[in-house]
Design an enzyme around this catalytic site. Structure first.
Site, PDB file in Angstrom:
ATOM      1  N   HIS A 139      -6.888  -9.553  12.832  1.00  0.00           N
ATOM      2  CA  HIS A 139      -5.725 -10.255  12.300  1.00  0.00           C
ATOM      3  C   HIS A 139      -4.718 -10.516  13.418  1.00  0.00           C
ATOM      4  O   HIS A 139      -3.871  -9.678  13.702  1.00  0.00           O
ATOM      5  CB  HIS A 139      -5.069  -9.419  11.212  1.00  0.00           C
ATOM      6  CG  HIS A 139      -5.981  -9.103  10.073  1.00  0.00           C
ATOM      7  ND1 HIS A 139      -6.982  -8.165  10.156  1.00  0.00           N
ATOM      8  CD2 HIS A 139      -6.042  -9.617   8.813  1.00  0.00           C
ATOM      9  CE1 HIS A 139      -7.625  -8.114   8.999  1.00  0.00           C
ATOM     10  NE2 HIS A 139      -7.080  -8.987   8.166  1.00  0.00           N
TER      11      HIS A 139
ATOM     12  N   HIS B 287      -3.946 -15.644   9.569  1.00  0.00           N
ATOM     13  CA  HIS B 287      -3.778 -14.283   9.054  1.00  0.00           C
ATOM     14  C   HIS B 287      -4.891 -13.345   9.510  1.00  0.00           C
ATOM     15  O   HIS B 287      -4.618 -12.312  10.112  1.00  0.00           O
ATOM     16  CB  HIS B 287      -3.699 -14.289   7.523  1.00  0.00           C
ATOM     17  CG  HIS B 287      -3.918 -12.941   6.922  1.00  0.00           C
ATOM     18  ND1 HIS B 287      -2.895 -12.055   6.680  1.00  0.00           N
ATOM     19  CD2 HIS B 287      -5.063 -12.288   6.560  1.00  0.00           C
ATOM     20  CE1 HIS B 287      -3.383 -10.937   6.183  1.00  0.00           C
ATOM     21  NE2 HIS B 287      -4.698 -11.051   6.101  1.00  0.00           N
TER      22      HIS B 287
ATOM     23  N   GLU C 112       3.169   8.797 -10.117  1.00  0.00           N
ATOM     24  CA  GLU C 112       2.040   9.582  -9.604  1.00  0.00           C
ATOM     25  C   GLU C 112       1.543   9.038  -8.263  1.00  0.00           C
ATOM     26  O   GLU C 112       1.264   9.796  -7.325  1.00  0.00           O
ATOM     27  CB  GLU C 112       0.880   9.592 -10.611  1.00  0.00           C
ATOM     28  CG  GLU C 112       1.193  10.279 -11.924  1.00  0.00           C
ATOM     29  CD  GLU C 112       1.946   9.387 -12.917  1.00  0.00           C
ATOM     30  OE1 GLU C 112       2.071   8.164 -12.655  1.00  0.00           O
ATOM     31  OE2 GLU C 112       2.400   9.899 -13.955  1.00  0.00           O
TER      32      GLU C 112
ATOM     33  N   HIS D 173      -5.629  11.040 -22.693  1.00  0.00           N
ATOM     34  CA  HIS D 173      -5.182  12.077 -21.769  1.00  0.00           C
ATOM     35  C   HIS D 173      -6.301  13.037 -21.354  1.00  0.00           C
ATOM     36  O   HIS D 173      -6.093  13.867 -20.470  1.00  0.00           O
ATOM     37  CB  HIS D 173      -4.057  12.905 -22.420  1.00  0.00           C
ATOM     38  CG  HIS D 173      -2.740  12.189 -22.455  1.00  0.00           C
ATOM     39  ND1 HIS D 173      -2.613  10.891 -22.901  1.00  0.00           N
ATOM     40  CD2 HIS D 173      -1.486  12.585 -22.093  1.00  0.00           C
ATOM     41  CE1 HIS D 173      -1.344  10.522 -22.819  1.00  0.00           C
ATOM     42  NE2 HIS D 173      -0.640  11.532 -22.326  1.00  0.00           N
TER      43      HIS D 173
END
Ligand SMILES: Cc1ncc(C[n+]2csc(CCOP(=O)(O)OP(=O)(O)O)c2C)c(N)n1
Length: 668
Positions: free
Chosen positions: A38, A269, A418, A480
């Site tokens: 890149h 890019h 999280e 869960h």
């Protein structure tokens, strides 16, 4: 679309532009040689990097691990050649010109993205967009915590981050920016490569966020500058140093600055520019040198910049030598990653206490009790949780919270973030001097998985306290209840997944997690109470070999019952049931497959035995066939769980001692 082919505007500072052009040229040449990489980002951000590294960044290539160095994070890690070029020119001994020539080749230090550990000067592994920016929150947080613990004269550095549009679009950036703004991490400074280009084309295809307003809403100071203007860059950094909040410097840049036809376009890019384009770029930049050639005068200027930090570091050495000897010894112990001298005794005492009490205890509760002893004794521990603190027992009774602008506590309220928590912990661990642990429910490791994977890849000893580890959590139901999670985590190389069976194993697994400083650990812990199984004292940490015979068969072993965590007690009950039928069964507890895998074949065979095997784990079978022979059975889950009290769920899914015994009998 671009006016890049027009003559380039005159540089604000010709000397700095020439230094920056060295970075541009090396990036073009290395990507061209590798036929991969890149070039666009390094060419766009070269001037910003030059100002930062030559005038501000505090570092010493002679001592890359100097604890009080500034931390630099390349969050847009695809532009790795920018960092490799910098490290080379600044004089990091391991980043030779040959390494640049071997960009992206097998065994080189110059991998496709910066990898922590491959070369000095690479603080964190980046490439998955957004991770670096979140790591930097951990780096900046660790700096403030250690400064509070050891004093500003010893710990006083900045964390600088380069990021691109991609990093800011990723969801993890939301978590990271929110946390950094909330905590007022004022020594965190982010440079956004505001070039309006991603792989697909202009950013207008997919995003209309007002990034400055967004950062401000998160509690940052944000300003926009011309990323080609050396004076503006330096002035913005100076302003950022004065703020009481983290800073965003949005830098308007041109991707592949200098390239005649590809500058400002997505074409620059992620592909080599091609010989013609490179020729044109070098002409326009006034860079008259062949591939990988940096003239002596420019090289000398970079070396001079690299040498700036030596005297600062020597002065710091004097400061360190001047502080109280016990404080200095403690600082150095923690930098080396050594545990306190009495650590093993502490764990042994915890195990004795659990045996003496012989109580039915959820392993999450046992973990809480372990922490009550560990946190005061191991001052480098930094606890935390993504909310759910009362559920996962991560906060000890005397813990003090880390608060905005107040870093005297040792407990992090990560909020319901999280992914951000995991990436922040990676940054804390990478910083050194602290050992982060953080909790949530095991099922939400899915929300943190990209960062858990990077903990493993980067060899960071982060400890994940993941409770509610099976259908045993009961009423919260299938959303869960982890089913495939343990298997999915075991699939990550170099990650230790612990599933302790009782309180003693929980203490042992905590000890192992802390001792393995170069591997992350998952502690998968139960919500439901479990009986104590390890009632007999034992001199060694039995979990250290990953699996062991918890209860040998009485007489010749006719069946081996293999289990982890909460199902070990089910296996023990099955062993009793089989004994009544005169069938001698052994129970093997397997708290950590990764450690068991590392044992000798002889040990593994001795533990697993040659008799038929029945495995029981309240999770999917995936992975268990590694331990099961031809005559074997598996008792576990084959679909999602259900919402009900735990007492109803185990029988409903057929995970009972009777079913285990039945399966054993059917094999004989
Ligand atoms: C999580 C993640 N998703 C996708 C990618 C693949 N990828 C690498 S660079 C990039 C585009 C990034 O755009 P930007 O940040 O604007 O970088 P620039 O084009 O300016 O160099 C993408 C999608 C990645 N590295 N990480």
């Amino acid at each position: 679309m671009t006016n890049a082919a027009l003559p380039l505007p005159p540089p604000v500072n010709p000397k700095l532009r020439r230094m920056a052009n060295a970075l541009r040229a090396l990036a073009m040449d290395a990507v061209e040689q590798a036929k991969s990489g890149h070039p666009g980002m390094p060419m766009g951000m070269a001037d910003i990097a030059t100002v930062l590294f030559t005038q501000f960044l505090r570092f010493d290539p002679e001592a890359p691990d100097w604890p009080d160095r500034d931390r630099f994070v390349l969050s847009n890690g695809h532009g790795s050649m920018l960092l490799y070029g910098l490290l080379h020119l600044l004089g990091y001994a391991d980043m030779t010109l040959d390494e640049l020539k071997r960009f992206r080749q097998l065994g080189s230090r110059t991998a496709g993205h910066p990898e922590r550990g491959l070369a000095t000067g690479i603080e964190v592994t980046t490439g998955p967009l957004g991770q670096g920016i979140a790591n930097s929150v951990g780096l900046a947080l660790a700096e403030r915590l250690l400064a509070t613990q050891f004093g500003d004269e010893i710990v006083n550095h900045h964390t600088y981050v380069f990021c691109g549009d991609g990093c800011l679009m990723e969801g993890i950036s939301h978590e990271a920016l929110g946390l950094a703004g909330h905590l007022k991490l004022n020594k965190l400074i982010v440079f956004w490569d505001d070039n309006s280009i991603t792989i697909d084309g202009p950013t207008s295809l997919s995003v209309s966020d007002d990034q400055l307003e967004r950062f401000r809403a998160h509690g940052w100071v944000a300003e926009r500058i011309d990323g080609m203007d050396h004076d503006a860059i330096a002035a913005a950094i100076r302003r950022a140093h004065t703020h009481d909040r983290p800073s965003l410097i949005a830098c308007r840049t041109t991707i592949a600055f200098g390239a005649p036809t590809k500058a400002g376009t997505a074409a620059a890019h992620g592909s080599p520019l091609g010989a013609e384009e490179i020729k044109g770029a070098k002409e326009r930049l006034g860079w008259e040198f062949g591939p990988f050639i940096v003239p002596d005068d420019i090289r000398a200027q970079w070396r001079e910049a690299g040498a700036r930090g030596a005297s600062v570091r020597h002065a710091w050495d004097q400061l360190l030598a001047g502080i109280a000897p016990d404080k200095r010894a403690e600082f150095l112990r923690r930098q080396k990653g050594e545990l306190p001298a009495d650590f093993d005794g502490l764990i042994a005492k915890l195990c004795d206490d659990f045996r003496a009490k012989n109580a039915k205890l959820a392993t999450r509760q046992a973990s809480g009790e372990v922490l009550e002893a560990l946190v005061p004794a191991v001052p480098e521990l930094l606890g935390g949780s993504a909310d759910l603190t009362p559920s996962n027992n991560t906060r000890t009774k005397n813990d003090i919270d880390v608060r905005p602008g107040d870093f005297s506590g040792r407990y992090m309220r990560y909020g319901i973030r999280e992914h951000g928590m995991a990436a922040t912990m990676n940054g804390i661990a990478a910083h050194g001097g602290l050992i982060p642990y953080g909790g949530t429910f095991l099922t939400f490791t899915d929300y943190a998985r990209p960062s858990i994977r990077l903990s493993a890849l980067s060899e960071l000893g982060v400890i994940y306290v993941m409770t509610h580890d099976s259908i045993g959590l009961g009423e919260d139901g299938p959303t869960h209840q982890p089913i495939e999670h343990v298997a999915a985590l075991r699939a990550i190389p170099h990650l230790m997944v612990f599933r302790p069976a009782d309180a003693v194993e929980t203490a042992e697994c905590w000890a192992l997690a802390l001792k393995h400083r170069r591997a992350p650990s998952i502690l998968a812990l139960t919500r439901q109470g479990l009986p104590l199984l390890r009632t007999e004292p034992h001199a060694d940490n039995r979990s250290a070999r990953g699996a062991y015979v918890l209860a040998e068969a009485v007489g010749e072993r006719r069946v081996s019952l293999l289990a982890t965590g909460s199902e070990v007690s089910i296996a023990m009950a099955a062993r009793d049931a089989l004994a009544k039928d005169g069938i001698a069964a052994a129970v093997v507890s397997m708290p950590c497959w990764e450690l068991f895998e590392a044992q000798s074949a002889d040990y593994r065979t001795a533990v697993l035995g040659n008799a038929p095997r029945v495995a029981v784990e309240a999770a999917v079978r995936l992975g268990w066939d590694r331990w099961l022979g031809e005559r074997s059975a598996f008792i576990g889950m084959s679909g999602f769980g259900a919402s009900a009290p735990v007492e109803a769920l185990y029988p409903h899914f057929g995970i009972t001692a009777e079913k285990v015994a039945e399966a054993a009998r059917s094999l004989l």
